[in-house]
Design a protein around this motif. Structure first.
Motif, PDB file in Angstrom:
ATOM      1  N   TYR A  62       0.837  -1.188   0.000  1.00 52.39           N
ATOM      2  CA  TYR A  62       0.000   0.000   0.000  1.00 52.39           C
ATOM      3  C   TYR A  62       0.872   1.237   0.000  1.00 52.39           C
ATOM      4  O   TYR A  62       2.010   1.202   0.460  1.00 52.39           O
ATOM      5  CB  TYR A  62      -0.982   0.025   1.177  1.00 52.39           C
ATOM      6  CG  TYR A  62      -0.360   0.261   2.529  1.00 52.39           C
ATOM      7  CD1 TYR A  62      -0.237   1.545   3.044  1.00 52.39           C
ATOM      8  CD2 TYR A  62       0.085  -0.803   3.295  1.00 52.39           C
ATOM      9  CE1 TYR A  62       0.335   1.754   4.292  1.00 52.39           C
ATOM     10  CE2 TYR A  62       0.654  -0.605   4.536  1.00 52.39           C
ATOM     11  CZ  TYR A  62       0.770   0.676   5.033  1.00 52.39           C
ATOM     12  OH  TYR A  62       1.342   0.888   6.257  1.00 52.39           O
ATOM     13  N   LEU A  63       0.342   2.313  -0.566  1.00 52.47           N
ATOM     14  CA  LEU A  63       1.027   3.602  -0.602  1.00 52.47           C
ATOM     15  C   LEU A  63       0.064   4.659  -0.104  1.00 52.47           C
ATOM     16  O   LEU A  63      -1.118   4.639  -0.457  1.00 52.47           O
ATOM     17  CB  LEU A  63       1.471   3.941  -2.024  1.00 52.47           C
ATOM     18  CG  LEU A  63       2.560   3.021  -2.554  1.00 52.47           C
ATOM     19  CD1 LEU A  63       1.954   2.020  -3.491  1.00 52.47           C
ATOM     20  CD2 LEU A  63       3.619   3.822  -3.239  1.00 52.47           C
ATOM     21  N   ALA A  64       0.556   5.580   0.695  1.00 58.77           N
ATOM     22  CA  ALA A  64      -0.260   6.664   1.246  1.00 58.77           C
ATOM     23  C   ALA A  64      -0.022   7.932   0.435  1.00 58.77           C
ATOM     24  O   ALA A  64       1.116   8.262   0.104  1.00 58.77           O
ATOM     25  CB  ALA A  64       0.098   6.905   2.702  1.00 58.77           C
ATOM     26  N   PHE A  65      -1.108   8.634   0.135  1.00 53.31           N
ATOM     27  CA  PHE A  65      -1.051   9.881  -0.624  1.00 53.31           C
ATOM     28  C   PHE A  65      -1.767  10.975   0.151  1.00 53.31           C
ATOM     29  O   PHE A  65      -2.873  10.761   0.651  1.00 53.31           O
ATOM     30  CB  PHE A  65      -1.759   9.723  -1.974  1.00 53.31           C
ATOM     31  CG  PHE A  65      -1.039   8.838  -2.950  1.00 53.31           C
ATOM     32  CD1 PHE A  65      -0.242   9.377  -3.937  1.00 53.31           C
ATOM     33  CD2 PHE A  65      -1.178   7.461  -2.889  1.00 53.31           C
ATOM     34  CE1 PHE A  65       0.419   8.572  -4.849  1.00 53.31           C
ATOM     35  CE2 PHE A  65      -0.521   6.638  -3.795  1.00 53.31           C
ATOM     36  CZ  PHE A  65       0.281   7.194  -4.777  1.00 53.31           C
ATOM     37  N   ALA A  73      -3.571  10.087  -5.892  1.00 50.00           N
ATOM     38  CA  ALA A  73      -3.946   8.721  -5.495  1.00 50.00           C
ATOM     39  C   ALA A  73      -4.869   8.102  -6.541  1.00 50.00           C
ATOM     40  O   ALA A  73      -4.682   6.944  -6.929  1.00 50.00           O
ATOM     41  CB  ALA A  73      -4.622   8.738  -4.128  1.00 50.00           C
ATOM     42  N   ILE A  74      -5.843   8.860  -6.998  1.00 47.64           N
ATOM     43  CA  ILE A  74      -6.776   8.370  -8.023  1.00 47.64           C
ATOM     44  C   ILE A  74      -6.027   8.021  -9.312  1.00 47.64           C
ATOM     45  O   ILE A  74      -6.253   6.970  -9.918  1.00 47.64           O
ATOM     46  CB  ILE A  74      -7.876   9.415  -8.279  1.00 47.64           C
ATOM     47  CG1 ILE A  74      -8.782   9.528  -7.051  1.00 47.64           C
ATOM     48  CG2 ILE A  74      -8.682   9.074  -9.527  1.00 47.64           C
ATOM     49  CD1 ILE A  74      -9.710  10.724  -7.071  1.00 47.64           C
ATOM     50  N   GLU A  75      -5.116   8.883  -9.709  1.00 44.16           N
ATOM     51  CA  GLU A  75      -4.343   8.648 -10.929  1.00 44.16           C
ATOM     52  C   GLU A  75      -3.436   7.424 -10.786  1.00 44.16           C
ATOM     53  O   GLU A  75      -3.298   6.640 -11.727  1.00 44.16           O
ATOM     54  CB  GLU A  75      -3.516   9.887 -11.275  1.00 44.16           C
ATOM     55  CG  GLU A  75      -4.361  11.047 -11.736  1.00 44.16           C
ATOM     56  CD  GLU A  75      -3.595  12.354 -11.828  1.00 44.16           C
ATOM     57  OE1 GLU A  75      -2.354  12.355 -11.608  1.00 44.16           O
ATOM     58  OE2 GLU A  75      -4.231  13.383 -12.121  1.00 44.16           O
ATOM     59  N   PHE A  76      -2.827   7.244  -9.614  1.00 44.24           N
ATOM     60  CA  PHE A  76      -1.951   6.095  -9.417  1.00 44.24           C
ATOM     61  C   PHE A  76      -2.750   4.795  -9.395  1.00 44.24           C
ATOM     62  O   PHE A  76      -2.321   3.785  -9.964  1.00 44.24           O
ATOM     63  CB  PHE A  76      -1.125   6.245  -8.135  1.00 44.24           C
ATOM     64  CG  PHE A  76      -0.031   5.229  -8.022  1.00 44.24           C
ATOM     65  CD1 PHE A  76       1.039   5.229  -8.903  1.00 44.24           C
ATOM     66  CD2 PHE A  76      -0.059   4.257  -7.034  1.00 44.24           C
ATOM     67  CE1 PHE A  76       2.060   4.286  -8.812  1.00 44.24           C
ATOM     68  CE2 PHE A  76       0.953   3.314  -6.931  1.00 44.24           C
ATOM     69  CZ  PHE A  76       2.012   3.330  -7.825  1.00 44.24           C
TER      70      PHE A  76
END
Length: 79
Positions: free
Chosen positions: A50-53, A59-62
């Motif tokens: 998981y990655l935190a934005f 976040a949506i684009e990733f």
């Protein structure tokens, strides 16, 4: 904070799911309790990555990128 996550099915290790959430623990619980129809058949799930934005749009684009062909290849090789 937004989290982009990759789940791995424990019943079918070749099956993965990419998602976006505000509450990672709650979302994993929903996946494992069968609340999410797209993941209910392949329970149980574990968080692979998981990655935190802090930026919602990034976040949506990733998440969208990880769901693309090149994003899946990137995740398989790097994450």
């Amino acid at each position: 904070m937004k989290y982009v996550y990759i789940l791995e099915s424990l019943s079918d290790p070749d099956r993965h799911y990419v998602g976006l959430t505000d509450d990672l623990r709650d979302r994993l619980e929903k996946h494992n309790n069968g609340v999410v129809s797209s993941t209910a058949r392949h329970r149980p799930w574990r968080i692979q990555t998981y990655l935190a934005f802090s930026d919602t749009q990034r976040a949506i684009e990733f998440e969208k990128y990880l769901k693309s062909g090149s994003g899946r290849a990137f995740a398989k090789k790097r994450l």
